[in-house]
Design a protein around this motif. Structure first.
Motif, PDB file in Angstrom:
ATOM      1  N   ALA A 177      45.662  45.153  49.954  1.00  0.00           N
ATOM      2  CA  ALA A 177      46.893  44.574  50.261  1.00  0.00           C
ATOM      3  C   ALA A 177      47.233  43.882  51.325  1.00  0.00           C
ATOM      4  CB  ALA A 177      47.868  46.042  50.377  1.00  0.00           C
ATOM      5  N   ALA A 178      46.336  44.076  52.316  1.00  0.00           N
ATOM      6  CA  ALA A 178      46.153  43.094  53.634  1.00  0.00           C
ATOM      7  C   ALA A 178      45.920  41.736  53.192  1.00  0.00           C
ATOM      8  CB  ALA A 178      45.531  43.453  54.689  1.00  0.00           C
ATOM      9  N   ALA A 179      44.772  41.812  52.365  1.00  0.00           N
ATOM     10  CA  ALA A 179      44.104  40.518  51.698  1.00  0.00           C
ATOM     11  C   ALA A 179      45.107  39.628  50.820  1.00  0.00           C
ATOM     12  CB  ALA A 179      42.855  40.702  51.169  1.00  0.00           C
ATOM     13  N   LEU A 180      45.719  40.537  50.006  1.00  0.00           N
ATOM     14  CA  LEU A 180      46.778  39.769  49.161  1.00  0.00           C
ATOM     15  C   LEU A 180      47.956  39.176  49.942  1.00  0.00           C
ATOM     16  CD1 LEU A 180      47.169  42.217  46.183  1.00  0.00           C
ATOM     17  CD2 LEU A 180      45.913  39.994  46.048  1.00  0.00           C
ATOM     18  N   ALA A 181      48.242  39.765  51.057  1.00  0.00           N
ATOM     19  CA  ALA A 181      49.442  39.394  52.095  1.00  0.00           C
ATOM     20  C   ALA A 181      49.067  38.028  52.635  1.00  0.00           C
ATOM     21  CB  ALA A 181      49.815  40.556  52.991  1.00  0.00           C
ATOM     22  N   MET A 182      47.841  37.929  52.975  1.00  0.00           N
ATOM     23  CA  MET A 182      47.178  36.690  53.594  1.00  0.00           C
ATOM     24  C   MET A 182      47.220  35.568  52.687  1.00  0.00           C
ATOM     25  SD  MET A 182      45.058  38.349  56.717  1.00  0.00           S
ATOM     26  CE  MET A 182      44.601  36.820  57.154  1.00  0.00           C
ATOM     27  N   ALA A 183      46.935  35.889  51.331  1.00  0.00           N
ATOM     28  CA  ALA A 183      46.761  34.892  50.373  1.00  0.00           C
ATOM     29  C   ALA A 183      47.551  33.500  50.435  1.00  0.00           C
ATOM     30  CB  ALA A 183      46.418  35.372  49.037  1.00  0.00           C
ATOM     31  N   GLY A 184      47.262  32.424  50.034  1.00  0.00           N
ATOM     32  CA  GLY A 184      47.859  31.080  50.190  1.00  0.00           C
ATOM     33  C   GLY A 184      48.518  30.676  48.937  1.00  0.00           C
ATOM     34  N   GLY A 185      48.442  31.678  47.967  1.00  0.00           N
ATOM     35  CA  GLY A 185      49.072  31.331  46.629  1.00  0.00           C
ATOM     36  C   GLY A 185      48.599  32.056  45.577  1.00  0.00           C
ATOM     37  N   ALA A 186      49.031  31.947  44.241  1.00  0.00           N
ATOM     38  CA  ALA A 186      48.615  32.871  43.135  1.00  0.00           C
ATOM     39  C   ALA A 186      47.259  32.674  42.880  1.00  0.00           C
ATOM     40  CB  ALA A 186      49.639  32.303  41.946  1.00  0.00           C
ATOM     41  N   ARG A 187      46.688  31.377  43.051  1.00  0.00           N
ATOM     42  CA  ARG A 187      45.277  31.297  42.769  1.00  0.00           C
ATOM     43  C   ARG A 187      44.595  32.125  43.708  1.00  0.00           C
ATOM     44  NH1 ARG A 187      43.012  25.438  41.725  1.00  0.00           N
ATOM     45  NH2 ARG A 187      44.246  25.759  39.788  1.00  0.00           N
ATOM     46  N   GLU A 188      44.764  32.287  44.988  1.00  0.00           N
ATOM     47  CA  GLU A 188      43.845  32.913  45.858  1.00  0.00           C
ATOM     48  C   GLU A 188      44.167  34.377  45.728  1.00  0.00           C
ATOM     49  OE1 GLU A 188      43.159  33.090  50.685  1.00  0.00           O
ATOM     50  OE2 GLU A 188      44.426  31.441  49.897  1.00  0.00           O
ATOM     51  N   GLN A 189      45.433  34.755  45.223  1.00  0.00           N
ATOM     52  CA  GLN A 189      45.501  36.120  45.062  1.00  0.00           C
ATOM     53  C   GLN A 189      44.753  36.680  43.768  1.00  0.00           C
ATOM     54  OE1 GLN A 189      49.957  36.489  44.429  1.00  0.00           O
ATOM     55  NE2 GLN A 189      50.170  37.247  46.696  1.00  0.00           N
ATOM     56  N   ALA A 190      44.751  35.810  42.829  1.00  0.00           N
ATOM     57  CA  ALA A 190      43.855  36.059  41.849  1.00  0.00           C
ATOM     58  C   ALA A 190      42.384  36.230  42.021  1.00  0.00           C
ATOM     59  CB  ALA A 190      43.860  35.123  40.349  1.00  0.00           C
ATOM     60  N   ALA A 191      41.999  35.504  42.744  1.00  0.00           N
ATOM     61  CA  ALA A 191      40.527  35.463  43.232  1.00  0.00           C
ATOM     62  C   ALA A 191      40.063  36.972  44.183  1.00  0.00           C
ATOM     63  CB  ALA A 191      40.025  34.052  44.176  1.00  0.00           C
ATOM     64  N   ILE A 192      41.227  37.001  44.906  1.00  0.00           N
ATOM     65  CA  ILE A 192      40.997  38.415  45.772  1.00  0.00           C
ATOM     66  C   ILE A 192      41.158  39.683  44.781  1.00  0.00           C
ATOM     67  CG2 ILE A 192      42.374  40.134  47.291  1.00  0.00           C
ATOM     68  CD1 ILE A 192      43.128  37.512  48.637  1.00  0.00           C
ATOM     69  N   ASN A 193      42.041  39.909  43.753  1.00  0.00           N
ATOM     70  CA  ASN A 193      42.013  40.840  42.761  1.00  0.00           C
ATOM     71  C   ASN A 193      40.487  40.805  42.065  1.00  0.00           C
ATOM     72  OD1 ASN A 193      44.508  42.197  43.176  1.00  0.00           O
ATOM     73  ND2 ASN A 193      45.556  40.523  42.365  1.00  0.00           N
ATOM     74  N   ASP A 194      40.099  39.543  41.769  1.00  0.00           N
ATOM     75  CA  ASP A 194      38.823  39.627  41.025  1.00  0.00           C
ATOM     76  C   ASP A 194      37.891  40.158  41.791  1.00  0.00           C
ATOM     77  OD1 ASP A 194      37.236  38.744  38.615  1.00  0.00           O
ATOM     78  OD2 ASP A 194      36.355  37.661  40.103  1.00  0.00           O
ATOM     79  N   MET A 195      37.800  39.787  43.155  1.00  0.00           N
ATOM     80  CA  MET A 195      36.586  40.418  43.869  1.00  0.00           C
ATOM     81  C   MET A 195      36.698  42.034  44.118  1.00  0.00           C
ATOM     82  SD  MET A 195      36.388  37.753  47.069  1.00  0.00           S
ATOM     83  CE  MET A 195      34.994  38.211  47.869  1.00  0.00           C
ATOM     84  N   PHE A 196      37.922  42.434  44.200  1.00  0.00           N
ATOM     85  CA  PHE A 196      37.984  44.092  44.214  1.00  0.00           C
ATOM     86  C   PHE A 196      37.704  44.609  42.829  1.00  0.00           C
ATOM     87  CE2 PHE A 196      40.342  43.249  48.337  1.00  0.00           C
ATOM     88  CZ  PHE A 196      39.891  44.127  48.979  1.00  0.00           C
ATOM     89  N   ARG A 197      37.999  43.896  41.658  1.00  0.00           N
ATOM     90  CA  ARG A 197      37.637  44.378  40.531  1.00  0.00           C
ATOM     91  C   ARG A 197      36.059  44.498  40.421  1.00  0.00           C
ATOM     92  NH1 ARG A 197      37.515  41.950  34.809  1.00  0.00           N
ATOM     93  NH2 ARG A 197      37.569  40.040  35.909  1.00  0.00           N
ATOM     94  N   GLN A 198      35.500  43.217  40.968  1.00  0.00           N
ATOM     95  CA  GLN A 198      34.050  43.333  40.999  1.00  0.00           C
ATOM     96  C   GLN A 198      33.411  44.467  41.805  1.00  0.00           C
ATOM     97  OE1 GLN A 198      32.762  39.499  42.411  1.00  0.00           O
ATOM     98  NE2 GLN A 198      33.785  38.531  40.786  1.00  0.00           N
ATOM     99  N   ALA A 199      34.046  44.783  43.025  1.00  0.00           N
ATOM    100  CA  ALA A 199      33.813  45.913  43.718  1.00  0.00           C
ATOM    101  C   ALA A 199      33.716  47.045  42.959  1.00  0.00           C
ATOM    102  CB  ALA A 199      34.389  45.772  45.193  1.00  0.00           C
ATOM    103  N   ARG A 200      34.658  47.522  42.377  1.00  0.00           N
ATOM    104  CA  ARG A 200      34.849  48.612  41.620  1.00  0.00           C
ATOM    105  C   ARG A 200      33.529  48.821  40.471  1.00  0.00           C
ATOM    106  NH1 ARG A 200      40.326  47.638  41.574  1.00  0.00           N
ATOM    107  NH2 ARG A 200      40.256  46.343  39.549  1.00  0.00           N
ATOM    108  N   GLU A 201      33.360  47.666  39.666  1.00  0.00           N
ATOM    109  CA  GLU A 201      32.224  47.813  38.915  1.00  0.00           C
ATOM    110  C   GLU A 201      30.779  47.879  39.795  1.00  0.00           C
ATOM    111  OE1 GLU A 201      32.530  48.071  35.875  1.00  0.00           O
ATOM    112  OE2 GLU A 201      34.758  47.504  35.723  1.00  0.00           O
ATOM    113  N   ILE A 202      30.599  47.198  40.770  1.00  0.00           N
ATOM    114  CA  ILE A 202      29.237  47.596  41.587  1.00  0.00           C
ATOM    115  C   ILE A 202      29.260  49.060  42.080  1.00  0.00           C
ATOM    116  CG2 ILE A 202      28.225  46.776  43.706  1.00  0.00           C
ATOM    117  CD1 ILE A 202      29.472  44.169  43.385  1.00  0.00           C
ATOM    118  N   SER A 203      30.404  49.487  42.344  1.00  0.00           N
ATOM    119  CA  SER A 203      30.197  50.919  42.798  1.00  0.00           C
ATOM    120  C   SER A 203      29.912  51.932  41.604  1.00  0.00           C
ATOM    121  CB  SER A 203      31.609  51.331  43.305  1.00  0.00           C
ATOM    122  OG  SER A 203      31.566  52.738  43.416  1.00  0.00           O
ATOM    123  N   ARG A 204      30.431  51.570  40.350  1.00  0.00           N
ATOM    124  CA  ARG A 204      30.158  52.334  39.189  1.00  0.00           C
ATOM    125  C   ARG A 204      28.746  52.042  38.828  1.00  0.00           C
ATOM    126  NH1 ARG A 204      35.816  50.422  36.575  1.00  0.00           N
ATOM    127  NH2 ARG A 204      37.206  51.553  37.812  1.00  0.00           N
TER     128      ARG A 204
END
Length: 214
Positions: free
Chosen positions: A30-57
């Motif tokens: 949530a903090a990372a998304l709040a600091m994002a500079g726009g929709a593209r950066e928010q999408a990149a942050i969401n993608d990184m967290f999705r990758q993190a979930r898959e790495i954990s699994r």
């Protein structure tokens, strides 16, 4: 050397057991998304967290003996990092050569047998470098570094800076522990490898526990 059956690996205080479903990670996202500079950066942050979930699994599927990670917001962006310890056994009659170790470390294609993150069937990435380092109390061990592309699922593939440190098990000719560190923060290569080296350097074996009643 006394018999061992345990090990210790120290990680920074901000790191936690590799479970990115907890409240702390949700707050970081949530903090990372709040600091994002726009929709593209928010999408990149969401993608990184999705990758993190898959790495954990994937770590759990591969039977990691230890796994920890972090998602930390800094002034200049989000940092994701992971460290895991895996057990590797060299097949009878074979030596621990780079091709054998590569087969153990490389992930299989996500659509292949065993699913994403399973060892043994992947293609060795280009640019891997092999060196030796000295771990306190253990001695000289092999280390493999490089940028690898890991297929986490049929839809998720991510390039990561990786460092594999190969620690032989005492009194065993075929058994090793692999300290694997990884991060998708490719522009921070020098800093990331310095951090991974420091973490891996804390690895140490502990004496086996005496049987109860002795």
């Amino acid at each position: 050397m006394a018999p061992v059956d345990r090990f210790v690996l120290d990680v920074p205080d901000s790191w936690a057991d590799l479970d990115i479903s907890g409240d702390a990670l949700a707050e970081t996202r949530a903090a990372a998304l709040a600091m994002a500079g726009g929709a593209r950066e928010q999408a990149a942050i969401n993608d990184m967290f999705r990758q993190a979930r898959e790495i954990s699994r994937a770590a759990r599927r591969r039977g990691a003996l230890f796994a920890a990670g972090t998602a930390t917001m800094f002034d200049d962006g989000l940092f994701l990092g992971y460290t895991m310890v895996f057990a590797v056994s060299v097949p009878p009659g074979r030596e621990l050569t780079l091709p054998v170790l590569t087969a153990q470390l490389s992930p299989a294609p996500a659509s292949g047998p065993g699913g994403a993150g399973e060892p043994g069937a992947g293609k060795a990435p280009a640019g891997r470098t092999v060196s030796t380092v000295t771990l306190p109390g253990i001695g000289e061990v092999a280390r493999i570094t490089g940028t690898e592309e890991a297929s986490l699922t049929t839809e998720v593939s991510v390039r990561m800076l990786t460092m594999h440190t190969v620690v032989p098990m005492p009194e065993s000719e075929r058994d090793y522990l692999i300290i694997t560190c990884a991060s998708p923060n490719l522009p921070l290569e020098a800093e990331v490898y310095e951090l991974f080296d420091a973490i891996s350097g804390t690895f140490r074996f502990l004496p086996a526990k005496a049987p109860s009643g002795t």
